[in-house]
Design a protein around this motif. Structure first.
Motif, mmCIF file in Angstrom:
data_model
loop_
_atom_site.group_PDB
_atom_site.id
_atom_site.type_symbol
_atom_site.label_atom_id
_atom_site.label_comp_id
_atom_site.label_asym_id
_atom_site.label_seq_id
_atom_site.Cartn_x
_atom_site.Cartn_y
_atom_site.Cartn_z
ATOM 1 N N SER A 51 -9.227 -4.101 -8.315
ATOM 2 C CA SER A 51 -8.511 -4.792 -7.240
ATOM 3 C C SER A 51 -7.221 -5.377 -7.782
ATOM 4 O O SER A 51 -7.147 -5.772 -8.952
ATOM 5 C CB SER A 51 -9.376 -5.904 -6.624
ATOM 6 N N ALA A 228 -7.598 1.084 -0.531
ATOM 7 C CA ALA A 228 -7.905 0.298 0.663
ATOM 8 C C ALA A 228 -7.086 -0.986 0.600
ATOM 9 O O ALA A 228 -7.241 -1.783 -0.326
ATOM 10 C CB ALA A 228 -9.394 -0.018 0.722
ATOM 11 N N THR A 230 -5.730 -4.549 2.352
ATOM 12 C CA THR A 230 -6.053 -5.597 3.332
ATOM 13 C C THR A 230 -4.855 -6.523 3.462
ATOM 14 O O THR A 230 -4.405 -7.106 2.476
ATOM 15 C CB THR A 230 -7.287 -6.402 2.900
ATOM 16 N N THR A 235 -6.110 -7.244 8.704
ATOM 17 C CA THR A 235 -6.021 -5.827 9.071
ATOM 18 C C THR A 235 -6.195 -4.956 7.837
ATOM 19 O O THR A 235 -5.603 -5.221 6.784
ATOM 20 C CB THR A 235 -4.669 -5.526 9.728
ATOM 21 N N LYS A 236 -6.978 -3.911 7.956
ATOM 22 C CA LYS A 236 -7.236 -3.010 6.835
ATOM 23 C C LYS A 236 -6.545 -1.679 7.084
ATOM 24 O O LYS A 236 -6.613 -1.123 8.180
ATOM 25 C CB LYS A 236 -8.742 -2.807 6.645
ATOM 26 N N THR A 238 -5.398 2.229 5.091
ATOM 27 C CA THR A 238 -5.683 3.161 3.999
ATOM 28 C C THR A 238 -4.369 3.729 3.478
ATOM 29 O O THR A 238 -3.583 4.285 4.249
ATOM 30 C CB THR A 238 -6.588 4.305 4.473
ATOM 31 N N ALA A 273 -0.517 -8.770 0.407
ATOM 32 C CA ALA A 273 -1.604 -7.840 0.701
ATOM 33 C C ALA A 273 -2.447 -7.625 -0.554
ATOM 34 O O ALA A 273 -1.971 -7.812 -1.678
ATOM 35 C CB ALA A 273 -1.070 -6.508 1.218
ATOM 36 N N LYS A 274 -3.676 -7.235 -0.344
ATOM 37 C CA LYS A 274 -4.607 -6.958 -1.436
ATOM 38 C C LYS A 274 -4.953 -5.477 -1.440
ATOM 39 O O LYS A 274 -5.134 -4.873 -0.381
ATOM 40 C CB LYS A 274 -5.872 -7.795 -1.281
ATOM 41 N N ASP A 276 -7.529 -2.464 -3.022
ATOM 42 C CA ASP A 276 -8.754 -2.055 -3.713
ATOM 43 C C ASP A 276 -8.630 -0.564 -3.999
ATOM 44 O O ASP A 276 -8.635 0.257 -3.081
ATOM 45 C CB ASP A 276 -9.987 -2.335 -2.859
#
Length: 359
Positions: A51, A228, A230, A235-236, A238, A273-274, A276
């Protein structure tokens, strides 16, 4: 002969002396080796697990500035956050002063064209009179030179008019690309200045995440890896890795990965934003996270040989998931690794394996 019993204190002193001199019949026992738990380093299915976080930035930021200086901004046609097309008018500069210059240039061009027509006709009258004695050769040459000079003057006047017309067209500030207006600094009434940015546009409305990734994890990423993402709003999305940084920051030890994202109105440059990083599950060399230790020299593992002796091995780690960590280099499949307690073991120490940790 009469024997007298020895005093008790003398007896204890003699016993202690014999013990100190090795006179005791019981030899000193060597302490048992420490008991440790171990795990096998082996091939296992391991998902992503890495992450990182970062800021949203435009993939390509286009700065729009006027090409002419000294002209007042007459109208601003778009606002911030507007979607614009390539060639769309963003602002219009006042051309009042330029219009008068264009009128003067057109009048001057007309005068030069009349002068050229007169000179051309004069030169036409002496055509074929060379060496005829009607006019001197000097007079004939002068008429011809005057015609060419007038023609050149027409060209100069036309070039000046074209320059002014080009300037007039440049007073209309257009968007060089299609995209989203991120910033508008143009204000009606202000004078224009060449190089002063009036608008900033995100080309094709493409915004991506610039994630800060630890140096050790950069080797586990590849161009095109799924991610991914977030947003701060929850909101997620791709995305996928588009670009990997070529250098590591000297102070933070972090590198950067650019993550391409789909067009979405919630993507605002400067936002948080994050990410993964999720690779497809595959078989990789891995070990429990408890088997990896860290010190000033980096990550290492305590591995056991066939005689249950400890050997330190520097390792490079990768992805982490479900308590497991990928071993990129430094250990081979099937080797036994000590779980925890590494600070109390030295190179070459013999250990005893706990029953629950025996492979």
């Amino acid at each position: 002969m009469i024997f007298k019993p020895r005093p008790l204190a003398m007896t204890l002193s003699l016993t202690l002396l014999l013990t100190a001199c090795g006179g005791s019949t019981d030899g000193a026992k060597e302490p048992p080796p420490p008991t440790v738990s171990v795990a096998l380093v082996g091939e296992r299915g391991l998902a992503g697990g890495l992450s990182a976080s970062g800021r949203l930035i435009p993939r390509e930021e286009v700065a729009v500035a006027p090409e002419l200086s000294g002209y007042r901004i007459a109208r601003v046609m778009v606002e911030e956050d507007a979607r614009v097309g390539a060639g769309q008018v963003l602002a219009v500069l006042d051309d009042t002063l330029l219009r008068s210059q264009i009128d003067q240039a057109r009048a001057q061009l007309s005068q030069q064209q009349v002068a050229y027509e007169r000179a051309r006709m004069e030169a036409g009258r002496v055509a074929g009179l060379d060496n005829q004695g009607v006019l001197s050769q000097e007079a004939i040459d002068q008429r011809r030179i005057a015609a060419r000079s007038a023609q050149a003057a027409v060209g100069v006047a036309k070039a000046q008019l074209d320059d002014l017309l080009t300037r007039q067209r440049r007073l209309i500030v257009r968007s060089p690309v299609a995209g989203r207006v991120l910033q508008r600094s143009a204000r009606p009434g202000e004078p224009s200045a060449s190089g002063t940015i009036l608008f900033t546009i995100a080309r094709d409305d493409l915004v991506e995440l610039e994630a800060e990734v630890p140096e050790a994890a950069m080797g586990t990423l590849s161009i095109g890896d799924p991610v991914a993402v977030t947003l701060a709003s929850g909101t997620k999305l791709t995305g996928k890795v588009r670009l990997l940084g070529a250098r590591v920051d000297n102070q933070t030890g972090l590198s950067r990965a650019r993550i391409a994202l789909p067009i979405n109105p919630e993507l605002r440059p400067g936002g948080f934003a994050k990410a993964d990083f999720v690779k497809a599950t595959g078989s990789v060399l891995s070990a429990p996270e408890r088997a990896v230790h860290y010190d000033a020299d980096g990550a290492y593992m305590l591995l056991l040989d066939k005689q249950d002796r400890v050997h330190r091995a520097s390792v490079r780690t990768g992805r982490r998931a479900a308590g497991m960590v990928e071993i990129v280099s430094g250990a081979k499949p099937g080797v036994r690794a000590v779980l925890g307690g590494g600070a109390f073991l030295l190179e070459g120490d013999r250990v005893r394996i706990a029953p629950s940790g025996r492979p």
